[in-house]
Design a protein around this motif. Structure first.
Motif, short mmCIF file in Angstrom:
data_model
loop_
_atom_site.label_atom_id
_atom_site.label_comp_id
_atom_site.label_asym_id
_atom_site.label_seq_id
_atom_site.Cartn_x
_atom_site.Cartn_y
_atom_site.Cartn_z
N LEU A 311 0.82 -1.20 0.00
CA LEU A 311 0.00 0.00 0.00
C LEU A 311 0.86 1.26 0.00
O LEU A 311 0.57 2.24 -0.72
CB LEU A 311 -0.92 -0.01 1.22
N THR A 312 1.94 1.25 0.75
CA THR A 312 2.85 2.41 0.79
C THR A 312 3.50 2.62 -0.57
O THR A 312 3.61 3.76 -1.07
CB THR A 312 3.91 2.21 1.87
N ALA A 313 3.93 1.50 -1.18
CA ALA A 313 4.56 1.60 -2.50
C ALA A 313 3.58 2.13 -3.54
O ALA A 313 3.93 2.97 -4.39
CB ALA A 313 5.11 0.24 -2.91
N PHE A 314 2.35 1.66 -3.48
CA PHE A 314 1.36 2.11 -4.45
C PHE A 314 1.05 3.59 -4.27
O PHE A 314 0.93 4.34 -5.26
CB PHE A 314 0.08 1.28 -4.29
N ASN A 315 0.92 4.03 -3.00
CA ASN A 315 0.67 5.45 -2.77
C ASN A 315 1.85 6.30 -3.19
O ASN A 315 1.68 7.43 -3.71
CB ASN A 315 0.34 5.69 -1.30
N THR A 316 3.04 5.80 -2.99
CA THR A 316 4.23 6.51 -3.45
C THR A 316 4.23 6.62 -4.97
O THR A 316 4.54 7.68 -5.54
CB THR A 316 5.50 5.79 -2.97
N PHE A 317 3.85 5.51 -5.60
CA PHE A 317 3.77 5.51 -7.08
C PHE A 317 2.74 6.54 -7.55
O PHE A 317 2.99 7.30 -8.49
CB PHE A 317 3.41 4.12 -7.56
N MET A 318 1.58 6.56 -6.90
CA MET A 318 0.53 7.49 -7.32
C MET A 318 0.98 8.94 -7.11
O MET A 318 0.71 9.83 -7.94
CB MET A 318 -0.75 7.23 -6.53
N ALA A 319 1.65 9.18 -5.99
CA ALA A 319 2.14 10.54 -5.74
C ALA A 319 3.18 10.96 -6.78
O ALA A 319 3.16 12.10 -7.30
CB ALA A 319 2.72 10.63 -4.34
N GLN A 320 4.09 10.03 -7.10
CA GLN A 320 5.12 10.35 -8.09
C GLN A 320 4.51 10.53 -9.48
O GLN A 320 4.93 11.40 -10.25
CB GLN A 320 6.17 9.23 -8.11
N ALA A 321 3.48 9.70 -9.76
CA ALA A 321 2.84 9.82 -11.07
C ALA A 321 2.13 11.17 -11.19
O ALA A 321 2.17 11.82 -12.25
CB ALA A 321 1.84 8.68 -11.27
N SER A 322 1.50 11.61 -10.12
CA SER A 322 0.83 12.90 -10.15
C SER A 322 1.84 14.04 -10.32
O SER A 322 1.60 15.02 -11.05
CB SER A 322 0.04 13.11 -8.86
N GLN A 323 2.95 13.92 -9.64
CA GLN A 323 3.98 14.96 -9.75
C GLN A 323 4.57 15.01 -11.16
O GLN A 323 4.79 16.09 -11.73
CB GLN A 323 5.07 14.70 -8.72
N CYS A 324 4.81 13.81 -11.74
CA CYS A 324 5.34 13.77 -13.11
C CYS A 324 4.34 14.35 -14.10
O CYS A 324 4.70 15.05 -15.06
CB CYS A 324 5.68 12.34 -13.50
N ALA A 325 3.05 14.05 -13.88
CA ALA A 325 2.02 14.55 -14.79
C ALA A 325 1.95 16.06 -14.75
O ALA A 325 1.68 16.73 -15.78
CB ALA A 325 0.67 13.95 -14.43
N SER A 326 2.21 16.65 -13.58
CA SER A 326 2.15 18.10 -13.48
C SER A 326 3.37 18.78 -14.08
O SER A 326 3.33 19.97 -14.42
CB SER A 326 2.03 18.52 -12.01
N GLN A 327 4.44 18.03 -14.27
CA GLN A 327 5.68 18.61 -14.78
C GLN A 327 6.02 18.13 -16.19
O GLN A 327 7.03 18.53 -16.76
CB GLN A 327 6.84 18.29 -13.83
N ALA A 328 5.21 17.21 -16.73
CA ALA A 328 5.54 16.61 -18.03
C ALA A 328 5.35 17.61 -19.17
O ALA A 328 4.43 18.45 -19.13
CB ALA A 328 4.69 15.38 -18.27
N ASN A 329 6.22 17.46 -20.24
CA ASN A 329 6.14 18.31 -21.42
C ASN A 329 5.61 17.55 -22.62
O ASN A 329 5.04 18.16 -23.54
CB ASN A 329 7.52 18.90 -21.74
N ASP A 330 5.83 16.22 -22.67
CA ASP A 330 5.31 15.43 -23.79
C ASP A 330 4.67 14.16 -23.27
O ASP A 330 5.07 13.62 -22.24
CB ASP A 330 6.43 15.10 -24.80
N GLU A 331 3.68 13.68 -23.99
CA GLU A 331 2.90 12.52 -23.56
C GLU A 331 3.70 11.24 -23.57
O GLU A 331 3.62 10.43 -22.64
CB GLU A 331 1.66 12.38 -24.43
N ALA A 332 4.48 11.01 -24.58
CA ALA A 332 5.24 9.76 -24.69
C ALA A 332 6.22 9.60 -23.54
O ALA A 332 6.35 8.54 -22.92
CB ALA A 332 5.98 9.70 -26.03
N GLY A 333 6.93 10.67 -23.21
CA GLY A 333 7.87 10.61 -22.11
C GLY A 333 7.16 10.37 -20.77
O GLY A 333 7.64 9.64 -19.91
N LEU A 334 5.98 11.03 -20.63
CA LEU A 334 5.23 10.84 -19.39
C LEU A 334 4.77 9.39 -19.22
O LEU A 334 4.90 8.81 -18.14
CB LEU A 334 4.02 11.78 -19.38
N LEU A 335 4.24 8.82 -20.29
CA LEU A 335 3.77 7.43 -20.21
C LEU A 335 4.91 6.47 -19.92
O LEU A 335 4.76 5.51 -19.15
CB LEU A 335 3.05 7.04 -21.50
#
Length: 370
Positions: A311-335
């Motif tokens: 559960l901690t790892a998944f929440n960490t993943f979700m937090a990191q994914a949200s942070q990356c999505a807010s800072q991403a410049n292109d879709e392919a790199g984000l995915l």
């Protein structure tokens, strides 16, 4: 990547909650088998104690009945001897009203005094009270009133009188009388006192039976004959231990009952003698249950810790994914980065991003990460 403050706070709170919950769950895990064993052991011990009580009481009742049967045999024997003496008197002369001839009186005295079990015989008239003749030198002309005597149910010609102190014999006695059979109103009675010391003698009992604290009660008056005997000998009655209960054994055919107390110390001694093996089995069962509870608790804790890590790892993943999505410049790199983080943080074997098209086929949006 930097871990978000939100995910770190969530992990800390979850760990604190489990740290608080763990002692309570451990107590419940160990307390339940202890409670089960305690309830079962209490039920078993209570049942075993009641079994011991029943067993001790049954043994006391059996011993009391043996003593009661001995008293019955003594009374039967006394009445049989009185019947034989009465038959002998009747055979010597049909009429016993005074004055008796010297020859008859000598014959009566010789016969009656030859009975070693007796010390006094009284030949009574048809009223059952007037003394016609006696082996003793007493001067009274009347004996105890017949109304104080009660017939023996199994032998209507046999009578038992009250237990009283005899001044002639200097001891407590039980008065006994037999009446001449088939004599109508002209018959006579033969009476003789029975010494209570002989009546209650326990020496003929087996040695194991003499350890009992027997008390013989006259059911007609509720009088304790055993206590009378002790008082006559100026001996204090034996003090019984605290009683668990009292068993009663009637003297068959006679108004007497043998009362025997069962002390709690005897019950407890018998109970504790048989207890060690049973207690060992109960302790062994408790130890096995505690070991099994320990195994279950450790297994549950291991599963909870694994779940917490996931559960901690998944929440960490979700937090990191949200942070990356807010800072991403292109879709392919984000995915690509999201798939890589999924493998890194959640320990997935494979990660990909796809969505169904109009034909319900999945279209790959991002590369596959393994």
């Amino acid at each position: 990547m930097r871990v978000s403050p939100f995910s770190s706070f969530f992990a800390v709170v979850y760990q604190a909650f489990n740290a608080i919950k763990k002692p309570a769950s451990a107590v419940m895990g160990y307390g339940l088998p202890v409670l089960v064993v305690a309830i079962c052991a209490t039920a078993v011990e209570f049942d075993e104690y009641q079994h011991v009580v029943a067993k001790i009481n049954e043994a006391a009742r059996r011993d009391s009945q043996v003593y009661a049967n001995l008293i019955m045999e003594r009374l039967d024997t006394r009445f049989t001897e009185l019947d034989m003496a009465l038959a002998a008197l009747r055979g010597s002369e049909n009429r016993l009203d005074p004055p008796l001839s010297p020859q008859v009186e000598m014959s009566l005295r010789h016969y009656l005094l030859s009975r070693p079990a007796y010390s006094t015989f009284n030949v009574l008239g048809a009223d059952g009270e007037s003394i016609q003749w006696s082996t003793s030198d007493q001067k009274k002309t009347r004996d105890e009133p017949l109304r104080d005597f009660s017939p023996v149910p199994k032998m209507p010609y046999h009578f038992l009188g009250p237990v009283h102190y005899s001044e002639t014999l200097g001891t407590v006695v039980l008065s006994m009388r037999v009446r001449e059979k088939d004599s109508g109103s002209a018959g006579y009675f033969l009476g003789s006192p029975y010494r209570i010391s002989r009546f209650l003698d326990e020496q003929e009992l087996p040695p194991d039976y003499r350890n009992r604290d027997f008390t013989v009660i006259d059911t007609r008056s509720g009088q304790s004959l055993t206590q009378l005997l002790h008082m006559q000998g100026q001996v204090h009655p034996p003090l019984s231990a605290r009683q668990e209960m009292v068993v009663l054994a009637p003297v068959p055919g006679y108004p007497f009952v043998v009362q025997t107390p069962v002390s709690s110390s005897r019950v407890w001694h018998t109970y504790t003698q048989q207890a060690p093996a049973r207690w060992s089995a109960e302790v062994l069962l408790l130890v096995l249950l505690l070991l099994f509870s320990e195994f279950l608790i450790r297994r549950r804790d291991h599963e909870q810790m694994a779940h917490l890590r996931r559960l901690t790892a998944f929440n960490t993943f979700m937090a990191q994914a949200s942070q990356c999505a807010s800072q991403a410049n292109d879709e392919a790199g984000l995915l690509q980065e999201i798939c890589d983080m999924a493998i890194r943080y959640t320990h997935f074997k494979i990660a990909l991003i796809a969505r169904p098209d109009e034909a319900q086929w999945f279209q790959m949006l991002g590369p596959v990460s393994t």
